[in-house]
Write a protein that holds these residues in place. Structure first.
Motif, PDB file in Angstrom:
ATOM      1  N   TYR A 198     -25.763 -64.935 -64.578  1.00  0.00           N
ATOM      2  CA  TYR A 198     -27.164 -64.870 -65.000  1.00  0.00           C
ATOM      3  C   TYR A 198     -28.078 -64.310 -63.908  1.00  0.00           C
ATOM      4  N   VAL A 220     -27.899 -61.634 -62.192  1.00  0.00           N
ATOM      5  CA  VAL A 220     -28.172 -60.201 -62.317  1.00  0.00           C
ATOM      6  C   VAL A 220     -29.367 -59.987 -63.236  1.00  0.00           C
ATOM      7  N   SER A 221     -29.354 -60.654 -64.386  1.00  0.00           N
ATOM      8  CA  SER A 221     -30.479 -60.542 -65.312  1.00  0.00           C
ATOM      9  C   SER A 221     -31.744 -61.154 -64.725  1.00  0.00           C
ATOM     10  N   SER A 280     -33.505 -58.681 -62.591  1.00  0.00           N
ATOM     11  CA  SER A 280     -34.203 -57.715 -63.434  1.00  0.00           C
ATOM     12  C   SER A 280     -35.473 -58.319 -64.024  1.00  0.00           C
ATOM     13  N   SER A 281     -35.398 -59.569 -64.454  1.00  0.00           N
ATOM     14  CA  SER A 281     -36.573 -60.241 -65.013  1.00  0.00           C
ATOM     15  C   SER A 281     -37.662 -60.412 -63.967  1.00  0.00           C
ATOM     16  N   TYR A 317     -37.006 -50.547 -75.778  1.00  0.00           N
ATOM     17  CA  TYR A 317     -35.938 -51.296 -75.118  1.00  0.00           C
ATOM     18  C   TYR A 317     -34.992 -51.925 -76.129  1.00  0.00           C
ATOM     19  N   LEU A 354     -30.834 -51.233 -76.329  1.00  0.00           N
ATOM     20  CA  LEU A 354     -29.794 -52.262 -76.349  1.00  0.00           C
ATOM     21  C   LEU A 354     -28.940 -52.204 -77.609  1.00  0.00           C
ATOM     22  N   PRO A 357     -34.746 -57.949 -75.413  1.00  0.00           N
ATOM     23  CA  PRO A 357     -33.346 -58.368 -75.304  1.00  0.00           C
ATOM     24  C   PRO A 357     -32.969 -59.574 -76.164  1.00  0.00           C
TER      25      PRO A 357
END
Length: 455
Positions: free
Chosen positions: A51, A53-54, A57-58, A267, A271, A390
């Motif tokens: 988590y 990694v996300s 980005s967040s 976005y 996805l 997302p």
């Protein structure tokens, strides 16, 4: 886009002789297959740690929210150039912190601060670019500016293909910022901002500088004072003016929703558009190159008197909405010429075109004294769309078509709401709130506006 490659998860396998109980034991048992490194391979961000990694980005998008809101009003008050250069300097510094981060925590925090300065600086640089040229060139410079974003994605994919070590990739990607920072000191202040602040002599000097750079002879230039220019005994216009004045209030609400939808659909389609398989770097490049055809389409339509900004953006948003809705009717075994992937990519191209027009259109709707504040508020609502997008794919558990219906309906609604906004093609640019409210500004004919612009 940095996190797409820097945070990529390579194929891996873990020796099954017992369950690793700590990070050191996991490092001994895990084996990464692909020939590139990332923050995943360095800090073992897999399984329960994936988590992060996300999260990084967040944090970047959270920083964009803050940067969009704060930098716009600052540049309206302090000037375009000093705020832009300060933001670019900090962007470069925090970019190098990202590349040299000794731990994930520092990496994540650096992404947050990069988001703040990057979002704010990019917004101000767009406005500065527009205000260097006459309004008749705004569609060209605005489209060219947005085109470099799409091309930049493809260039970044090429860099990633050549540089497989994530720290070196982050360094190489950040280094052009140093070059542009040095070149930016040669830039003058926005003549429109100087004029809106009542700094006539400085605005005249900048216009003379631009004219000489264009090969013109030195002119006897004298600007007329603007009735609504900045006075020292009155506080500078701020974000509250977007709500205070009726002429701006509903316009801002509608624009915020349209910005939100453009980001949400863009976005979301990224996805959901077929989930391209194959080479990671090729897929990243295609995600940028698919947007390139949108820009010549924009340049052609938005300058035509029978289409203009408003009708063109309405059509692009409606086409994007229908592309999403039609995708749910395509069978999974359909051929390439009529596949869900192709429809989704067409939808992405259309919403990219609408996004491009939206930047130009919004900058033309707001007066100079509030242009950055207006763009900042709209960009803030745009980030919420990117954050929520997302979560929509998880609605597939209800039905496979539900995500596309959501994107389609929101795209259509934004398209129809655009019709409530005024057209700006061949209309004069308001320098102050007083200009926007004056009857003379409201009834000024297109022919006279074009004549004044050329003069």
């Amino acid at each position: 886009m940095l996190i797409v490659l820097v945070g990529a998860v390579p194929e891996y396998h873990i020796d099954q002789e017992g369950i690793p109980v700590n990070r050191a034991e996991l490092a001994k048992r895990i084996h990464f297959v692909d020939n590139f490194t990332s923050i995943v391979t360095e800090w073992y961000l897999i399984e329960q740690e994936a988590y992060k990694v996300s999260l990084a980005s967040s944090l970047f998008f959270a920083g964009l929210l803050i940067g969009n809101v704060t930098f716009g009003p600052l540049s309206d008050k302090l000037g375009r150039k000093p705020v832009y250069i300060s933001g670019l300097l900090l962007d470069v510094i925090f970019g190098y912190v990202t590349a040299l981060a000794p731990s994930y925590d520092i990496f994540a925090v650096s992404r947050f601060f990069v988001g703040i300065v990057n979002g704010g600086m990019a917004l101000v640089s767009f406005v500065l670019t527009q205000e260097y040229v006459g309004k008749s060139f705004w569609s060209f410079t605005g489209s060219l500016t947005n085109l470099t974003f799409a091309v930049g994605i493809a260039v970044y994919a090429l860099l990633g293909y050549c540089v497989r070590e994530w720290r070196y990739l982050a360094l190489v990607s950040n280094t052009p910022g140093v070059i542009f920072l040095l070149l930016s000191f040669m830039l003058p202040e926005s003549p429109r901002w100087l004029y809106s602040q009542g700094k006539m002599e400085e605005a005249e000097d900048v216009l003379q500088y631009i004219a000489l750079g264009n090969g013109k002879e030195r002119l006897n230039l004298k600007l007329k004072p603007n009735a609504g220019t900045f006075r020292k005994d009155v506080s500078a216009p701020g974000i509250l003016n977007l709500v205070k004045h009726p002429v701006l209030r509903w316009q801002t609400v509608i624009l915020m929703y349209i910005w939100y939808v453009c980001s949400f659909v863009y976005y979301g389609l990224t996805l959901n558009a077929g989930e391209l398989r194959g080479n990671l770097y090729l897929n990243v490049a295609l995600s940028g190159l698919v947007e390139v055809p949108a820009f010549p389409l924009c340049l052609f339509f938005i300058e035509k008197s029978w289409s203009g900004r408003r009708k063109t953006m309405t059509c692009f948003l409606i086409f994007a909405g229908f592309a999403c809705i039609f995708t749910m009717f395509v069978p999974t075994n359909a051929g390439l010429l009529f596949s869900s992937t192709l429809l989704a990519l067409c939808g992405k191209m259309m919403v990219s075109a609408a996004f491009n027009i939206l930047y130009i259109y919004t900058s033309e709707l707001y007066p100079t004294v509030l242009r950055n504040a207006g763009l900042g508020i709209c960009s803030m609502s745009c980030r919420f769309g990117g954050i929520l997008a997302p979560f929509v794919p998880s609605m597939k558990s209800l039905s496979h078509s539900v995500p596309f219906v959501v994107f389609g309906i929101t795209g259509l609604s934004a398209g129809f709401l655009t019709l409530l906004l005024p057209e700006t093609l061949n209309k004069p640019i308001a320098e102050s709130i007083e200009d926007l409210q004056s009857p003379k500004y409201q009834v000024l004919k297109s022919k006279k506006a074009v004549l004044e612009e050329n003069t």
